[in-house]
Enzyme design. Structure first.
Site, PDB file in Angstrom:
ATOM      1  N   SER A   1       0.380  -0.123 -15.400  1.00  0.00           N
ATOM      2  CA  SER A   1      -1.029  -0.037 -15.777  1.00  0.00           C
ATOM      3  C   SER A   1      -1.459  -1.280 -16.539  1.00  0.00           C
ATOM      4  CB  SER A   1      -1.269   1.199 -16.651  1.00  0.00           C
ATOM      5  OG  SER A   1      -2.628   1.230 -17.069  1.00  0.00           O
TER       6      SER A   1
ATOM      7  N   LYS B   1       2.423   8.067 -14.644  1.00  0.00           N
ATOM      8  CA  LYS B   1       1.325   7.150 -14.299  1.00  0.00           C
ATOM      9  C   LYS B   1       0.146   7.922 -13.717  1.00  0.00           C
ATOM     10  CE  LYS B   1      -0.665   3.130 -13.459  1.00  0.00           C
ATOM     11  NZ  LYS B   1      -1.645   3.336 -12.413  1.00  0.00           N
TER      12      LYS B   1
ATOM     13  N   ARG C   1      -8.905  42.621  -9.115  1.00  0.00           N
ATOM     14  CA  ARG C   1      -7.930  42.380  -8.058  1.00  0.00           C
ATOM     15  C   ARG C   1      -7.182  43.655  -7.679  1.00  0.00           C
ATOM     16  NH1 ARG C   1      -3.826  39.575  -8.814  1.00  0.00           N
ATOM     17  NH2 ARG C   1      -3.680  38.470  -6.833  1.00  0.00           N
TER      18      ARG C   1
ATOM     19  N   LYS D   1       0.833  -1.205   0.000  1.00  0.00           N
ATOM     20  CA  LYS D   1       0.000   0.000   0.000  1.00  0.00           C
ATOM     21  C   LYS D   1       0.864   1.250   0.000  1.00  0.00           C
ATOM     22  CE  LYS D   1      -3.863   2.111   2.511  1.00  0.00           C
ATOM     23  NZ  LYS D   1      -4.729   2.007   3.709  1.00  0.00           N
ATOM     24  N   ALA D   2       0.471   2.242  -0.807  1.00  0.00           N
ATOM     25  CA  ALA D   2       1.240   3.483  -0.909  1.00  0.00           C
ATOM     26  C   ALA D   2       1.253   4.222   0.419  1.00  0.00           C
ATOM     27  CB  ALA D   2       0.647   4.378  -1.997  1.00  0.00           C
TER      28      ALA D   2
ATOM     29  N   HIS E   1      -3.382  44.726  -6.176  1.00  0.00           N
ATOM     30  CA  HIS E   1      -2.503  43.627  -6.559  1.00  0.00           C
ATOM     31  C   HIS E   1      -1.698  43.922  -7.823  1.00  0.00           C
ATOM     32  CE1 HIS E   1      -3.895  40.951  -3.447  1.00  0.00           C
ATOM     33  NE2 HIS E   1      -5.167  41.169  -3.798  1.00  0.00           N
TER      34      HIS E   1
ATOM     35  N   HIS F   1      -1.611   9.456 -16.569  1.00  0.00           N
ATOM     36  CA  HIS F   1      -2.300   8.337 -17.235  1.00  0.00           C
ATOM     37  C   HIS F   1      -3.627   8.055 -16.534  1.00  0.00           C
ATOM     38  CE1 HIS F   1      -3.420   4.072 -17.100  1.00  0.00           C
ATOM     39  NE2 HIS F   1      -2.975   3.962 -18.332  1.00  0.00           N
ATOM     40  N   ASN F   2      -3.606   7.987 -15.201  1.00  0.00           N
ATOM     41  CA  ASN F   2      -4.829   7.684 -14.462  1.00  0.00           C
ATOM     42  C   ASN F   2      -5.860   8.798 -14.605  1.00  0.00           C
ATOM     43  OD1 ASN F   2      -3.531   5.394 -13.675  1.00  0.00           O
ATOM     44  ND2 ASN F   2      -3.555   5.819 -11.488  1.00  0.00           N
TER      45      ASN F   2
ATOM     46  N   GLU G   1      -7.387   8.313 -17.896  1.00  0.00           N
ATOM     47  CA  GLU G   1      -8.242   7.119 -17.818  1.00  0.00           C
ATOM     48  C   GLU G   1      -9.617   7.448 -17.244  1.00  0.00           C
ATOM     49  OE1 GLU G   1      -8.312   3.302 -14.829  1.00  0.00           O
ATOM     50  OE2 GLU G   1      -6.381   3.803 -15.752  1.00  0.00           O
ATOM     51  N   TYR G   2      -9.642   8.171 -16.126  1.00  0.00           N
ATOM     52  CA  TYR G   2     -10.930   8.485 -15.508  1.00  0.00           C
ATOM     53  C   TYR G   2     -11.683   9.550 -16.299  1.00  0.00           C
ATOM     54  CZ  TYR G   2     -10.457   5.298 -11.666  1.00  0.00           C
ATOM     55  OH  TYR G   2     -10.382   4.144 -10.929  1.00  0.00           O
TER      56      TYR G   2
ATOM     57  N   GLY H   1      -4.089  -3.370 -14.771  1.00  0.00           N
ATOM     58  CA  GLY H   1      -4.874  -4.174 -13.843  1.00  0.00           C
ATOM     59  C   GLY H   1      -4.294  -5.562 -13.647  1.00  0.00           C
TER      60      GLY H   1
END
Length: 437
Positions: A129, A183, A413, A76-77, A419, A186-187, A190-191, A131
């Site tokens: 990647s 990665k 601003r 686990k990370a 600013h 990539h994720n 993917e989502y 699975g």
């Protein structure tokens, strides 16, 4: 006896499958799990009769590895990775290689690489990647670490990776956290891909309400064209599955989801727009949704590669975008036909600032944008939430405009907080303040 080519710590399903993959490619693998019973069960089960050495202590595990020792952590990370590293350090020699194959935060990988480098130990953050099936049969692999360490582990990882277009889906991404960063992007893609597919489904359901069988055919047809991909293919198959209890399509079976009780209540008191049944050409609508999905998908990838470009410059990774697209063509969840086009685009022009500036993708975007806009308008008309479709279109419209309304934002601003702002008619980097009141 020090004879194993590589070792792996952590025998959950991903870990087991990677071990079996390595062994099937001719490597002798040592394995260790904190729970001895897990190691023993693997040794007596899936690993039985194979060139796999089970170890019941870290000392035995390290002692089984040939030099320089190469060991992959699949736990686990977070804290567990740090804990394993601390247990390994006293057992290792300079030049040994620790590999984190989990989904660790890339900044943790940077920290660990720096810490272990001071001790003469190589540390690799490796994105994997695909699975469980990919781990067993060949995943897409994104390693980040030193050049010297890469030379030692490359023969293993390039051999266990998926093969696409005759090339191994594994390249050295760059130093320290580069592999885990790639990665992570990539994720995100993917989502984003999955959300876009879900929105296409929702819009079609709200307008022409296809049956599950019709949805299966729609997605199957799309998968035979430019949208050919693993995610479109599996989506078409989802619609063919029936629930054994009710006989209804599995996709329509009741499931728990975020804020379900709140949304059930809200659906009774918050009404959407009054809509009429869709009276237009059914196939034209299906084609328009396909175009919107394809255009939005291109934008999702363009955003991902733009993010990689910024990170590469910031952390001096020298990422090779053509290689990244190439290793995503096989083994991984986002594998798709059009990744060949992305590979070609970046190999033709490594300095390409944005994917949608490549002539091939530019022409697709320009050719599909009418349908894309029509579908986003239709989603609004029918009250279908489509955040991915609409945000992709907003990204395109923002990117293609020379000027955005940031001038008004800067004025706001400066008005309330002094600013300051820059002027377009003055040298860049010169700041001004106006007395607004």
């Amino acid at each position: 006896m020090s004879q194993c080519d590589i070792g792996l710590i952590g025998l959950a399903v991903m870990g087991e499958n990677l071990v079996l993959n390595m062994e099937s490619k001719g490597f002798h693998v040592a394995v260790y799990n904190r729970t001895t019973e897990v190691t023993q069960a693997f040794a007596e089960g899936r690993a039985k009769g194979k060139n796999i050495t089970p170890c019941h202590s870290l000392e035995a595990f390290v002692g089984a590895l040939s030099s320089p020792r190469k060991m992959q952590i699949m736990v686990k990370a977070g804290g567990p990775v740090d804990a394993v590293i601390e247990q390994l350090i006293p057992l290792l020699d300079q030049g040994d290689i620790i590999i984190d194959g989990g989904n660790s935060l890339w900044t943790d990988t940077q920290r660990r690489e720096k810490y272990l480098k001071e001790k003469g130990i190589h540390f690799f953050g490796v994105g994997v990647s695909g699975g469980e099936e990919g781990a067993l049969k060949g995943p897409s692999i994104m390693p980040g670490g030193s050049e010297e360490g890469w030379r030692a582990i490359a023969p293993i990882y390039t051999k266990i990776a998926a093969i696409a277009e005759g090339e191994a889906c594994c390249r050295h991404m760059g130093t320290d956290g580069a592999g885990h960063y790639v990665k992570m992007v990539h994720n995100g893609i993917e989502y984003g891909d999955m959300q876009l597919i879900c929105e296409a489904y929702a819009i079609l359901k709200a307008t022409i309400n296809p049956t599950a069988e019709e949805f299966a055919e729609i997605f199957s047809t799309w998968n035979r064209g430019d949208l050919d991909s693993f995610l479109i293919e599996l989506t078409s198959k989802i619609f063919t599955q029936k629930d054994s209890e009710t006989g209804l399509p599995m996709v329509d079976a009741r499931i728990l989801s975020s804020l379900k009780s709140e949304r059930v209540h809200a659906s009774k008191v918050l009404k959407g727009p009054e809509t009429s049944p869709w009276e237009g050409d059914r196939q034209e609508l299906i084609d328009a949704v396909r175009d919107a999905l394809y255009a939005s998908k291109i934008i999702s990838y363009a955003q991902g590669f733009a993010q990689l470009r910024v990170a590469s410059a910031l952390y001096d990774w020298s990422l090779n975008y053509g290689d990244i697209a190439a290793i995503w063509r096989g083994g991984c969840i986002i594998r798709a036909r059009f990744l060949n086009r992305i590979t070609e685009a970046y190999r033709k022009d490594p300095a390409l600032k944005n994917l949608i500036l490549d002539p091939y993708f530019r022409d697709i975007i320009l050719g599909t944008q009418a349908n894309w806009r029509k579908v986003v308008q239709l989603a609004i008309q029918y009250g279908v939430a489509s955040p991915a479709f609409s945000s992709a279109l907003s990204y395109f419209d923002s990117y293609r405009n020379e000027r955005l309304p940031a001038n008004l934002l800067q004025a706001q601003r400066d008005y309330f907080g002094a600013h300051t702002f820059e002027r377009i008619d003055k040298p860049e980097g010169t700041f001004f303040h106006h007395h607004w009141f």
